[in-house]
Design a protein around this motif. Structure first.
Motif, PDB file in Angstrom:
ATOM      1  N   HIS A  90      73.415  47.358   8.488  1.00 26.08           N
ATOM      2  CA  HIS A  90      72.521  48.231   8.497  1.00 26.08           C
ATOM      3  C   HIS A  90      72.451  48.734  10.140  1.00 26.08           C
ATOM      4  O   HIS A  90      72.610  50.086  10.230  1.00 26.08           O
ATOM      5  N   HIS A 105      70.586  53.043   9.090  1.00 30.77           N
ATOM      6  CA  HIS A 105      69.401  52.743  10.133  1.00 30.77           C
ATOM      7  C   HIS A 105      68.786  54.102  10.650  1.00 30.77           C
ATOM      8  O   HIS A 105      67.536  54.179  11.120  1.00 30.77           O
ATOM      9  N   ASN A 115      66.222  46.559   8.128  1.00 25.66           N
ATOM     10  CA  ASN A 115      65.072  46.333   8.778  1.00 25.66           C
ATOM     11  C   ASN A 115      63.516  46.114   8.113  1.00 25.66           C
ATOM     12  O   ASN A 115      62.623  45.626   8.148  1.00 25.66           O
ATOM     13  N   HIS A 116      63.906  47.414   7.156  1.00 25.67           N
ATOM     14  CA  HIS A 116      62.521  47.169   6.212  1.00 25.67           C
ATOM     15  C   HIS A 116      62.241  46.378   5.195  1.00 25.67           C
ATOM     16  O   HIS A 116      61.412  46.251   4.605  1.00 25.67           O
ATOM     17  N   ASP A 151      67.829  49.091   4.474  1.00 25.39           N
ATOM     18  CA  ASP A 151      66.481  49.747   4.258  1.00 25.39           C
ATOM     19  C   ASP A 151      66.512  50.318   2.647  1.00 25.39           C
ATOM     20  O   ASP A 151      66.210  51.462   2.609  1.00 25.39           O
ATOM     21  N   ASP A 170      69.462  53.885   3.398  1.00 26.06           N
ATOM     22  CA  ASP A 170      68.124  54.198   3.642  1.00 26.06           C
ATOM     23  C   ASP A 170      67.576  54.828   2.562  1.00 26.06           C
ATOM     24  O   ASP A 170      67.045  55.595   2.424  1.00 26.06           O
TER      25      ASP A 170
HETATM   26 FE   LIG Z   1      66.610  50.862   9.721  1.00 29.91          FE
END
Ligand SMILES: [Fe+2]
Ligand SMILES: [Fe+2]
Length: 315
Positions: A165, A204, A94-95, A60, A18
């Motif tokens: 992730h 995450h 997810n980002h 991320d 991240d």
């Molecule tokens: Fe995430």
């Protein structure tokens, strides 16, 4: 030189997560500069002994999936990894978004699932893409599970680490985050169970956590940007500018050891010069124990006082 009962680890991996890098100069929430956290983390990773053979980033990587952020990520990470002789394992989060991620990090136009296999001298690291376009939760398509089953069908010499992730882990200290967890975890369990997967690494959630999944240990690394406070005061969820950390992953033939490495520096209050190691190496096992373990030894009763070392730049 082996001081105790365990030999040196066969593999050392740095597990970071991240990064949430933004186009240069932009701050997250107007406060956090993700590049500072990454730089400090890389400084700390570079000081590890033994030096890691791989840097695994569990997703991320770019906060808004900006091409400039991926370019900057490579500028910062690749030379640091090369100086260590370490391989970089990128995992999508997810980002991130598949097309700019593939283009920015792999010079690829393939915007399908970003699943990749790395071979670290017999230790297989599988980067698994759990991203879902337009959403923050995670999922694996049936084709991805088939692909993974096929990959794991041939065991690796030293087993497999699955890096993803949205790692499958309960979230007792952050229940709302379950809304954005990996869907249908049982389908993944059916592939992992009985395979040569020895470890699952994830991110995450922006705090450190450990569990098991289908009989396999799971380790979640915190973040290098902002972190989630697992004990906030009267808040449903609380992101804080502190507590940043990464993990070391030491792989032995019969086990794996994880250690949380805080990223911000702290002032030293006791310690010994690295040069002392040479003197210790020259001693026998019994001599070492008399010096270090005996409570009334000179070492333990006349601990050297010294000037605290200069702290490095703070986060
Ligand atoms: Fe995430
Ligand atoms: Fe994140």
């Amino acid at each position: 030189m082996q001081y105790g009962q365990h030999p040196a680890p066969r593999f050392t991996v740095a597990h970071l997560s991240d990064v949430h890098l933004l186009a240069h100069g932009v701050r997250q929430y107007g406060v956090v500069e993700p590049e500072d956290g990454l730089r400090l983390a890389l400084d700390r990773v570079g000081r590890l002994d033994p030096v890691p053979q791989a840097l695994v980033f569990t997703g991320d990587l770019a906060d808004k999936a900006e091409p400039d952020a991926y370019a900057r990520l490579r500028e910062l990470v690749e030379p640091a990894a090369a100086a260590m002789g370490a391989e970089v394992v990128w995992v999508i989060g997810n980002h991130d978004e598949r097309a700019p991620y593939a283009k920015g990090l792999f010079d690829s136009d393939d915007d399908g699932p970003q699943d990749r296999v790395h071979d670290l001298g017999g230790l297989r690291i599988v980067a698994l893409d759990t991203s879902v376009a337009g959403y923050h939760h995670g999922a694996l398509a049936p084709e991805q599970l088939d692909w993974l089953r096929d990959v794991l069908g041939t065991p690796a010499e030293h087993g497999t680490i699955l890096a993803m992730h949205h790692a499958p882990i309960p979230l007792p200290t952050l229940e709302p985050a379950a809304i954005i967890e990996l869907l249908d975890q049982e389908s993944l369990a059916a592939v992992v169970r009985g395979s040569d997967v020895r470890q699952i690494l994830g991110g995450h959630f922006h705090y450190t956590s450990h569990s098991t999944f289908a009989g396999v240990p799971v380790s979640i690394a915190s973040a290098s940007c902002y972190t989630t406070d697992p004990a906030p005061v009267d808040r449903l969820i609380s992101g804080v500018d502190g507590h940043q950390a990464f993990n070391t992953v030491h792989v032995y033939d019969d086990r794996i050891v994880h250690t949380v490495v805080p990223i911000p520096e702290a002032p030293e209050v006791s310690g010994q010069s690295a040069a002392f190691r040479e003197a210790l190496d020259a001693l026998s096992f019994e001599e070492r124990r008399e010096i270090i373990s005996r409570k009334d030894s000179d070492f333990n009763t006349h601990a050297e006082s010294h000037e605290p070392r200069e702290p490095l730049t703070d986060l």
